[in-house]
Design a protein around this motif. Structure first.
Motif, PDB file in Angstrom:
ATOM      1  N   UNK A   4       5.890   5.924  -3.770  1.00 17.50           N
ATOM      2  CA  UNK A   4       5.779   5.551  -5.172  1.00 17.50           C
ATOM      3  C   UNK A   4       5.051   4.235  -5.365  1.00 17.50           C
ATOM      4  N   UNK A   5       4.815   3.906  -6.609  1.00 17.16           N
ATOM      5  CA  UNK A   5       4.017   2.724  -6.952  1.00 17.16           C
ATOM      6  C   UNK A   5       4.740   1.418  -6.677  1.00 17.16           C
ATOM      7  N   UNK A   6       6.062   1.471  -6.464  1.00 20.64           N
ATOM      8  CA  UNK A   6       6.829   0.255  -6.229  1.00 20.64           C
ATOM      9  C   UNK A   6       6.919  -0.120  -4.759  1.00 20.64           C
ATOM     10  N   UNK A   7       6.159   0.568  -3.907  1.00 20.59           N
ATOM     11  CA  UNK A   7       6.219   0.267  -2.481  1.00 20.59           C
ATOM     12  C   UNK A   7       4.814   0.366  -1.895  1.00 20.59           C
ATOM     13  N   UNK A   8       4.418  -0.656  -1.133  1.00 19.97           N
ATOM     14  CA  UNK A   8       3.087  -0.667  -0.536  1.00 19.97           C
ATOM     15  C   UNK A   8       3.187  -0.952   0.956  1.00 19.97           C
ATOM     16  N   UNK A   9       2.152  -0.571   1.686  1.00 20.97           N
ATOM     17  CA  UNK A   9       2.075  -0.811   3.122  1.00 20.97           C
ATOM     18  C   UNK A   9       1.042  -1.895   3.380  1.00 20.97           C
ATOM     19  N   UNK A  10       1.482  -2.974   4.037  1.00 15.76           N
ATOM     20  CA  UNK A  10       0.569  -4.035   4.423  1.00 15.76           C
ATOM     21  C   UNK A  10      -0.162  -3.628   5.688  1.00 15.76           C
ATOM     22  N   UNK A  11      -1.455  -3.903   5.725  1.00 17.47           N
ATOM     23  CA  UNK A  11      -2.256  -3.553   6.899  1.00 17.47           C
ATOM     24  C   UNK A  11      -3.051  -4.770   7.361  1.00 17.47           C
ATOM     25  N   UNK A  12      -3.336  -4.783   8.658  1.00 10.45           N
ATOM     26  CA  UNK A  12      -4.232  -5.771   9.254  1.00 10.45           C
ATOM     27  C   UNK A  12      -5.179  -5.017  10.170  1.00 10.45           C
ATOM     28  N   UNK A  13      -6.462  -5.181   9.951  1.00  5.95           N
ATOM     29  CA  UNK A  13      -7.471  -4.435  10.708  1.00  5.95           C
ATOM     30  C   UNK A  13      -7.229  -2.928  10.593  1.00  5.95           C
ATOM     31  N   UNK A  14      -6.826  -2.510   9.379  1.00  6.50           N
ATOM     32  CA  UNK A  14      -6.593  -1.103   9.019  1.00  6.50           C
ATOM     33  C   UNK A  14      -5.370  -0.485   9.692  1.00  6.50           C
ATOM     34  N   UNK A  15      -4.538  -1.300  10.343  1.00  2.79           N
ATOM     35  CA  UNK A  15      -3.333  -0.787  10.987  1.00  2.79           C
ATOM     36  C   UNK A  15      -2.099  -1.260  10.228  1.00  2.79           C
ATOM     37  N   UNK A  16      -1.075  -0.411  10.105  1.00  3.40           N
ATOM     38  CA  UNK A  16       0.120  -0.796   9.350  1.00  3.40           C
ATOM     39  C   UNK A  16       0.898  -1.922  10.020  1.00  3.40           C
ATOM     40  N   UNK A  17       1.310  -2.888   9.217  1.00  8.17           N
ATOM     41  CA  UNK A  17       2.037  -4.055   9.714  1.00  8.17           C
ATOM     42  C   UNK A  17       3.470  -4.070   9.196  1.00  8.17           C
ATOM     43  N   UNK A  18       3.633  -3.819   7.893  1.00 13.11           N
ATOM     44  CA  UNK A  18       4.951  -3.969   7.265  1.00 13.11           C
ATOM     45  C   UNK A  18       4.930  -3.296   5.903  1.00 13.11           C
ATOM     46  N   UNK A  19       6.106  -3.106   5.351  1.00 10.94           N
ATOM     47  CA  UNK A  19       6.234  -2.586   4.003  1.00 10.94           C
ATOM     48  C   UNK A  19       6.705  -3.673   3.057  1.00 10.94           C
TER      49      UNK A  19
END
Length: 259
Positions: free
Chosen positions: A45-60
């Motif tokens: 949903x719109x209330x949750x995003x995935x942080x990425x670094x160099x296109x790889x997932x880091x954290x939510x």
């Protein structure tokens, strides 16, 4: 989030970290400035995003209701085979089940607080291809607790540590406990946490530590973006020599250490 590779995580091992905050856009702006992260929409949903670094997932990073839930805190999640059974073990051993288990995407999640007040989560199902110590994932996860050996007994019972083959191994060394997967330390437990301490940095808590290439640049960016920076409260086995604690503008604490 569906665009990222998914894996079957090792039971009992950390499989993700989340931050729930009052103001999602503000949090994204802070962590983009400080950690150079980008953000992608998730399938939650719109209330949750995935942080990425160099296109790889880091954290939510997600938005939480200001009237419910725990305070803003970086929270590790651990992989389990059966969320309902894990929830029962949490309650049987005197800890608090805060939320869940709830169906989320392709899995089930729950949030709990251990007997000394440290917040953690657990996850049943496939997980993003993420692991402690690799690439842009957190460099380390530490539990600062009242008694490391007692806490190790609790988490071993709840998460299924020390159940080989292929699982997490537990190594007791002096006043620390090391949890390993395939010979690599994924969690360190140490004592010294004071539950009644007015300073949240000293209370029992899970510490999420991120590697950064230039700690001076990172801490300067954090201060400029409205965060607070302080030295690591105490040294411990395996801790990096160059590290700082950062408090984001909403109160979330995390640690950065130089690669």
């Amino acid at each position: 989030m569906s665009a990222f590779e998914r894996i079957t995580p090792v039971t009992g091992a950390p499989c993700w970290v989340n931050l729930m905050t009052h103001d999602l856009p503000a949090a994204q702006s802070f962590y983009a400035s400080v950690m150079d992260w980008d953000f992608r929409d998730s399938d939650l949903g719109s209330d949750f995003s995935v942080a990425t670094a160099h296109s790889k997932p880091v954290a939510g990073i997600g938005s939480r209701c200001p009237c419910i839930g725990p305070p803003t805190v970086w929270t590790p999640y651990f992989a389990v085979k059966h969320a309902d059974e894990t929830a029962n073990r949490v309650k049987e051993r005197g800890a608090t089940l805060a939320n869940g288990p709830l169906d989320l995407g392709e899995g089930r999640a729950a949030l709990a607080t251990d007997r000394d007040g440290a917040v953690f989560g657990f996850w049943e199902g496939p997980a993003l291809a993420w692991s402690v110590g690799y690439g842009s994932a957190p460099a380390r996860l530490d539990l600062q607790t009242r008694d490391a050996f007692e806490a190790a007994g609790f988490y071993t019972a709840v998460l299924g540590w020390a159940r080989p083959p292929g699982g997490c191994m537990v190594d007791y060394a002096q006043d620390h406990v090391f949890v390993q997967v395939g010979g690599r330390t994924v969690v360190t437990l140490r004592g010294g946490g004071v539950e009644s301490a007015p300073d949240p940095r000293i209370r029992p808590r899970w510490i999420v530590d991120f590697h950064v290439p230039d700690i001076e640049r990172t801490t300067a960016a954090a201060t400029a973006a409205g965060g607070e920076v302080s030295p690591v409260a105490s040294s411990h086995a395996g801790s990096p020599k160059t590290a700082s604690v950062i408090r984001d503008p909403d109160g979330g604490l995390f640690t950065v250490s130089e690669v």
